[in-house]
Design an enzyme around this catalytic site. Structure first.
Site, PDB file in Angstrom:
ATOM      1  N   LYS A  20       0.856  -1.185   0.000  1.00  0.00           N
ATOM      2  CA  LYS A  20       0.000   0.000   0.000  1.00  0.00           C
ATOM      3  C   LYS A  20       0.892   1.234   0.000  1.00  0.00           C
ATOM      4  CE  LYS A  20      -4.581   0.711   0.403  1.00  0.00           C
ATOM      5  NZ  LYS A  20      -5.645  -0.074  -0.239  1.00  0.00           N
TER       6      LYS A  20
ATOM      7  N   GLY B  54     -22.635   4.525   4.374  1.00  0.00           N
ATOM      8  CA  GLY B  54     -21.702   4.999   3.358  1.00  0.00           C
ATOM      9  C   GLY B  54     -22.203   4.755   1.947  1.00  0.00           C
ATOM     10  N   LEU B  55     -22.527   5.840   1.223  1.00  0.00           N
ATOM     11  CA  LEU B  55     -23.049   5.724  -0.135  1.00  0.00           C
ATOM     12  C   LEU B  55     -22.055   6.278  -1.152  1.00  0.00           C
ATOM     13  CD1 LEU B  55     -26.749   6.761   0.562  1.00  0.00           C
ATOM     14  CD2 LEU B  55     -25.967   4.506  -0.190  1.00  0.00           C
ATOM     15  N   GLY B  56     -20.795   5.886  -1.006  1.00  0.00           N
ATOM     16  CA  GLY B  56     -19.800   6.229  -2.009  1.00  0.00           C
ATOM     17  C   GLY B  56     -19.966   5.333  -3.226  1.00  0.00           C
ATOM     18  N   HIS B  57     -18.922   5.218  -4.039  1.00  0.00           N
ATOM     19  CA  HIS B  57     -19.015   4.419  -5.263  1.00  0.00           C
ATOM     20  C   HIS B  57     -19.387   2.979  -4.955  1.00  0.00           C
ATOM     21  CE1 HIS B  57     -17.735   7.605  -7.833  1.00  0.00           C
ATOM     22  NE2 HIS B  57     -16.543   7.729  -7.256  1.00  0.00           N
ATOM     23  N   VAL B  58     -18.730   2.387  -3.961  1.00  0.00           N
ATOM     24  CA  VAL B  58     -19.017   0.997  -3.610  1.00  0.00           C
ATOM     25  C   VAL B  58     -20.374   0.886  -2.926  1.00  0.00           C
ATOM     26  CG1 VAL B  58     -18.322  -0.969  -2.182  1.00  0.00           C
ATOM     27  CG2 VAL B  58     -16.592   0.327  -3.451  1.00  0.00           C
ATOM     28  N   GLY B  59     -20.589   1.695  -1.910  1.00  0.00           N
ATOM     29  CA  GLY B  59     -21.815   1.607  -1.129  1.00  0.00           C
ATOM     30  C   GLY B  59     -23.071   1.825  -1.954  1.00  0.00           C
ATOM     31  N   TYR B  60     -23.010   2.764  -2.887  1.00  0.00           N
ATOM     32  CA  TYR B  60     -24.216   3.063  -3.673  1.00  0.00           C
ATOM     33  C   TYR B  60     -24.554   1.916  -4.622  1.00  0.00           C
ATOM     34  CZ  TYR B  60     -27.859   6.026  -5.504  1.00  0.00           C
ATOM     35  OH  TYR B  60     -29.090   6.536  -5.817  1.00  0.00           O
TER      36      TYR B  60
END
Length: 343
Positions: free
Chosen positions: A82, A178-184
């Site tokens: 990382k 969490g509604l980011g790219h993954v969450g949404y």
């Protein structure tokens, strides 16, 4: 600082930790290579306005180690690493900054391959790629989020089948944080499968969209832990499973896309004692790195969807072994990874 790195609880015998700086661009980055037994280390580059260098070191070591376990369990020919850039991703980004990171990666000669992560984008990775070939997640095909969401969905299916002995989400309530790219995208899949959604996020626009498109119920970001639901789906910050929230959660399954969901290893046992089936984060959220690995290795993508969907099979194995041995699912997931990458 060297003594601090070796004594940091997350050091875990990292093979290499590199501090990279470049005066003109202002780059201050840390690159951590945890383990390369299965292949070159791969993991995203995070840009964050860390409060201190010590915090940045702690984060990159924790995330790097997690990538080794994630990549091993996912059956990928890569190790774990990382990188983090210390800076505000909203105000400190420049092409020169990421070009300098590319030069730092080039000096490592391929031991570490980066990609986008929190605070970085495919456009940033394109700037990295102008100085090195050791970068993935480029262009329109670069966004791994839909594949992470797919892995979370099939992982949740496996958890529902194991815990509730059913194949359908119909009538189940999911408290999604969490509604980011993954969450949404995960929320979309759950909605289409018949689940009822209760959502929380700091982004009001995302909340409004979820209400309109999914009929989701919106709650405050802190109130999501008190929702009576069948599944808690953490898709934002890590460490949301901690002593405080464990006393508040009223769910039977935890299945979400966030990294490092357990505040401490002991929380895995707390889940077991409370009768909560925990889908270990680095198993369920591996869809994105599977996609990135296929792209970087030029592996034919016709097998990628099936590879991501095997996350459900892996979790079914984890759940069965945990039941048989009477230990937390988090312990079984660690063992499964170590069986594959340790020599």
């Amino acid at each position: 600082m060297t003594a601090f790195v070796f004594n940091e609880v997350n050091f875990d015998n990292h093979e290499q930790v590199v501090f990279a700086s470049e005066a003109k661009s202002g780059l201050k980055a840390i690159i951590a290579v945890h383990n390369t037994n299965l292949g070159p280390a791969m993991g995203g580059c995070r840009m964050w306005n860390y409060a201190s260098e010590a915090e940045a070191v702690r984060d990159v070591l924790r995330l790097s180690r997690g990538m080794t376990y994630k990549n091993a369990v996912a059956g990928l020919p890569i190790g774990g690493g990382k990188s983090v850039i210390i800076g505000n991703p909203k105000t400190d980004k420049t092409p020169a900054l990421f070009e300098a990171l590319g030069e730092a990666l080039e000096r490592l000669g391929g031991r570490y391959i980066t990609a986008e992560d929190v605070g970085t984008s495919p456009a940033d990775m394109a700037n990295v790629a102008s100085k090195t070939k050791y970068v993935a997640g480029l262009g329109d095909r670069g966004d791994p989020s839909p594949f992470t969401a797919l892995g979370c969905f099939v992982g949740a299916q496996a958890a529902v089948k194991h815990h509730f002995k059913r194949d359908s989400f119909d009538g189940l309530t999911v408290a999604l944080q969490g509604l980011g790219h993954v969450g949404y995208d995960y929320a979309r899949r759950l909605h289409e499968a018949g689940a009822k959604l209760v959502v929380a996020d700091i982004d009001q626009n995302s909340l409004k969209r979820a209400q309109e498109e999914f009929g989701a119920t919106v709650v405050d970001v802190n109130a999501i832990y008190d929702v009576e639901a069948d599944i808690y789906a953490p898709c934002a910050l890590g460490a949301t499973l901690n002593p405080d929230t464990m006393n508040r959660l009223k769910v039977k399954i935890v299945a979400g896309g966030a990294n490092n969901q357990l505040a401490t290893p002991e929380i895995g046992e707390a889940c077991r004692q409370k009768g909560i089936l925990y889908a270990p984060d680095f198993v369920i959220n591996a869809g994105g790195i599977i996609k990135v690995c296929y792209e970087y290795m030029n592996t034919p993508e016709d097998g990628m969807d099936a590879h991501v969907r095997r996350i459900g099979d892996t979790l079914a194995e984890v759940f069965a072994r945990a039941d048989a041995e009477g230990v937390p699912t988090s312990v079984i997931a660690d063992r499964l990874a170590e069986e594959r990458f340790k020599k």
